[in-house]
Design a protein around this motif. Structure first.
Motif, PDB file in Angstrom:
ATOM      1  N   GLU A 178      36.447  44.928  43.518  1.00 21.38           N
ATOM      2  CA  GLU A 178      36.336  43.894  42.488  1.00 21.38           C
ATOM      3  C   GLU A 178      37.170  42.651  42.791  1.00 21.38           C
ATOM      4  N   CYS A 179      37.259  42.299  44.059  1.00 25.86           N
ATOM      5  CA  CYS A 179      37.932  41.052  44.439  1.00 25.86           C
ATOM      6  C   CYS A 179      36.931  39.899  44.328  1.00 25.86           C
ATOM      7  N   GLN A 180      36.409  39.714  43.136  1.00 24.89           N
ATOM      8  CA  GLN A 180      35.344  38.743  42.883  1.00 24.89           C
ATOM      9  C   GLN A 180      35.857  37.649  41.963  1.00 24.89           C
ATOM     10  N   ARG A 181      35.188  36.503  42.006  1.00 22.82           N
ATOM     11  CA  ARG A 181      35.670  35.330  41.282  1.00 22.82           C
ATOM     12  C   ARG A 181      35.822  35.582  39.790  1.00 22.82           C
ATOM     13  N   GLY A 182      34.905  36.330  39.208  1.00 17.82           N
ATOM     14  CA  GLY A 182      34.960  36.583  37.778  1.00 17.82           C
ATOM     15  C   GLY A 182      36.027  37.556  37.360  1.00 17.82           C
ATOM     16  N   VAL A 183      36.706  38.178  38.323  1.00 20.89           N
ATOM     17  CA  VAL A 183      37.772  39.139  38.027  1.00 20.89           C
ATOM     18  C   VAL A 183      39.132  38.612  38.468  1.00 20.89           C
ATOM     19  N   VAL A 184      39.228  38.041  39.659  1.00 24.18           N
ATOM     20  CA  VAL A 184      40.533  37.589  40.168  1.00 24.18           C
ATOM     21  C   VAL A 184      40.557  36.088  40.467  1.00 24.18           C
ATOM     22  N   GLY A 185      39.481  35.377  40.174  1.00 22.76           N
ATOM     23  CA  GLY A 185      39.430  33.941  40.424  1.00 22.76           C
ATOM     24  C   GLY A 185      40.147  33.147  39.342  1.00 22.76           C
ATOM     25  N   PRO A 186      40.259  31.819  39.513  1.00 24.39           N
ATOM     26  CA  PRO A 186      40.976  30.983  38.537  1.00 24.39           C
ATOM     27  C   PRO A 186      40.317  30.949  37.167  1.00 24.39           C
ATOM     28  N   ASP A 187      39.024  31.206  37.079  1.00 22.34           N
ATOM     29  CA  ASP A 187      38.329  31.214  35.792  1.00 22.34           C
ATOM     30  C   ASP A 187      37.843  32.622  35.460  1.00 22.34           C
ATOM     31  N   ALA A 188      38.711  33.600  35.649  1.00 25.24           N
ATOM     32  CA  ALA A 188      38.337  35.007  35.508  1.00 25.24           C
ATOM     33  C   ALA A 188      38.183  35.405  34.044  1.00 25.24           C
ATOM     34  N   ALA A 189      37.458  36.499  33.846  1.00 22.27           N
ATOM     35  CA  ALA A 189      37.228  37.006  32.493  1.00 22.27           C
ATOM     36  C   ALA A 189      38.513  37.488  31.843  1.00 22.27           C
ATOM     37  N   GLN A 190      39.412  38.064  32.648  1.00 23.47           N
ATOM     38  CA  GLN A 190      40.679  38.562  32.134  1.00 23.47           C
ATOM     39  C   GLN A 190      41.812  37.841  32.861  1.00 23.47           C
ATOM     40  N   PRO A 191      42.252  36.690  32.325  1.00 25.06           N
ATOM     41  CA  PRO A 191      43.242  35.866  33.029  1.00 25.06           C
ATOM     42  C   PRO A 191      44.521  36.613  33.386  1.00 25.06           C
ATOM     43  N   GLU A 192      44.961  37.551  32.539  1.00 26.41           N
ATOM     44  CA  GLU A 192      46.204  38.273  32.830  1.00 26.41           C
ATOM     45  C   GLU A 192      46.078  39.085  34.108  1.00 26.41           C
ATOM     46  N   LEU A 193      44.946  39.738  34.285  1.00 21.46           N
ATOM     47  CA  LEU A 193      44.735  40.515  35.508  1.00 21.46           C
ATOM     48  C   LEU A 193      44.625  39.597  36.721  1.00 21.46           C
ATOM     49  N   ALA A 194      43.915  38.488  36.565  1.00 14.04           N
ATOM     50  CA  ALA A 194      43.782  37.538  37.672  1.00 14.04           C
ATOM     51  C   ALA A 194      45.143  36.985  38.079  1.00 14.04           C
ATOM     52  N   ARG A 195      45.973  36.652  37.093  1.00 19.02           N
ATOM     53  CA  ARG A 195      47.320  36.148  37.409  1.00 19.02           C
ATOM     54  C   ARG A 195      48.136  37.213  38.120  1.00 19.02           C
ATOM     55  N   ALA A 196      48.019  38.459  37.673  1.00 16.77           N
ATOM     56  CA  ALA A 196      48.780  39.537  38.309  1.00 16.77           C
ATOM     57  C   ALA A 196      48.358  39.705  39.764  1.00 16.77           C
ATOM     58  N   ALA A 197      47.055  39.643  40.019  1.00 14.85           N
ATOM     59  CA  ALA A 197      46.564  39.819  41.383  1.00 14.85           C
ATOM     60  C   ALA A 197      47.046  38.702  42.296  1.00 14.85           C
ATOM     61  N   ARG A 198      47.157  37.502  41.756  1.00 12.19           N
ATOM     62  CA  ARG A 198      47.572  36.361  42.575  1.00 12.19           C
ATOM     63  C   ARG A 198      49.086  36.230  42.650  1.00 12.19           C
ATOM     64  N   SER A 199      49.766  36.307  41.520  1.00 16.46           N
ATOM     65  CA  SER A 199      51.217  36.087  41.526  1.00 16.46           C
ATOM     66  C   SER A 199      51.969  37.201  42.244  1.00 16.46           C
ATOM     67  N   SER A 200      51.432  38.411  42.218  1.00 15.89           N
ATOM     68  CA  SER A 200      52.081  39.521  42.917  1.00 15.89           C
ATOM     69  C   SER A 200      51.872  39.454  44.422  1.00 15.89           C
ATOM     70  N   GLY A 201      50.934  38.632  44.855  1.00 14.85           N
ATOM     71  CA  GLY A 201      50.604  38.562  46.274  1.00 14.85           C
ATOM     72  C   GLY A 201      49.543  39.557  46.686  1.00 14.85           C
ATOM     73  N   ALA A 202      49.058  40.364  45.726  1.00 17.75           N
ATOM     74  CA  ALA A 202      48.097  41.413  46.077  1.00 17.75           C
ATOM     75  C   ALA A 202      46.816  40.830  46.664  1.00 17.75           C
ATOM     76  N   LEU A 203      46.264  39.785  46.044  1.00 13.29           N
ATOM     77  CA  LEU A 203      45.018  39.218  46.546  1.00 13.29           C
ATOM     78  C   LEU A 203      45.210  38.623  47.939  1.00 13.29           C
ATOM     79  N   GLY A 204      46.337  37.956  48.151  1.00 10.49           N
ATOM     80  CA  GLY A 204      46.629  37.434  49.478  1.00 10.49           C
ATOM     81  C   GLY A 204      46.767  38.535  50.504  1.00 10.49           C
ATOM     82  N   ASN A 205      47.348  39.656  50.096  1.00  4.51           N
ATOM     83  CA  ASN A 205      47.481  40.779  51.018  1.00  4.51           C
ATOM     84  C   ASN A 205      46.131  41.414  51.329  1.00  4.51           C
ATOM     85  N   VAL A 206      45.241  41.469  50.329  1.00 10.01           N
ATOM     86  CA  VAL A 206      43.883  41.944  50.609  1.00 10.01           C
ATOM     87  C   VAL A 206      43.240  41.049  51.669  1.00 10.01           C
TER      88      VAL A 206
END
Length: 216
Positions: free
Chosen positions: A22-50
């Motif tokens: 689920e590394c998709q725009r609607g889940v982890v992108g800047p305009d995601a359905a759940q902004p808290e989860l998207a922020r967590a994926a980006r601010s933690s570095g998880a998405l960058g590590n993926v």
């Protein structure tokens, strides 16, 4: 050193598959359905590590599969037997087939040789999606699981992988959920019981071993 060797034994490029969940725009992108989860994926570095692991897999010849959650605009075939599914129907961003929301989000790159597996129902990317057959046809024995969320899809993917006979490897810094302390607790108390827990740095060089220079 022993654990390091064991990890190395698991990561034969010919029998390893890297899965992004689920590394998709609607889940982890800047305009995601759940902004808290998207922020967590980006601010933690998880998405960058993926993204780093995907790039390493591409260089090392390791198969990458991207698991995407979506639904038809008319909702046919979608699950409605849990609160999560009913809540998703009311979100301002919906993961509709063919929309921007179900495209893989930058900085994760999709190569021509990657496979994209889409699911219209359920909680797991391995559950009745045809992925098990794909993995077996690819000769997979080790499945590296990355992405979101640590709350639902990631543990489902790991449990299903183990139940289907694969060895699961989870880079702890390449998954995310909310809140952040829940992710850490879930890894420690649940995933560590069934999967090999590692880090992006430990996996990076093994997915794409450094090229040897020419002898002088």
């Amino acid at each position: 050193m022993a654990a390091y060797q064991r990890l190395g034994d698991l990561l034969d490029p010919a029998s390893t598959v890297l899965l992004t969940v689920e590394c998709q725009r609607g889940v982890v992108g800047p305009d995601a359905a759940q902004p808290e989860l998207a922020r967590a994926a980006r601010s933690s570095g998880a998405l960058g590590n993926v993204a780093r692991l995907v790039a390493a897999a591409h260089r090392g010849g390791v198969q990458v599969i991207h698991a995407v959650a979506e639904r038809r605009p008319d909702g046919r075939g979608a699950s409605r037997n849990a609160r999560l599914f009913r809540a998703a129907e009311r979100l301002p961003v919906r993961q509709l087939s063919g929309s921007t929301a179900v495209r893989i989000a930058p900085p994760v790159e999709v190569a021509e040789e990657d496979l994209v597996v889409r699911r219209l129902h359920g909680l797991s990317p391995l559950g009745a999606t045809g992925m098990d057959a794909l993995l077996r046809n690819l000769g997979c024995r080790t499945l590296v699981v990355t992405g979101v969320s640590a709350n639902v899809a990631i543990p489902n993917a790991v449990f299903d992988a183990v139940n289907l006979g694969y060895t699961a490897v989870v880079p702890a810094d390449a998954i995310a959920g909310v809140p952040a302390d829940y992710t850490a607790a879930m890894i420690r108390h649940t995933l560590s019981l069934v999967a090999t827990i590692t880090t992006t740095d430990e996996l990076f060089g093994r997915l794409a071993p450094p090229r040897r220079g020419r002898p002088q």
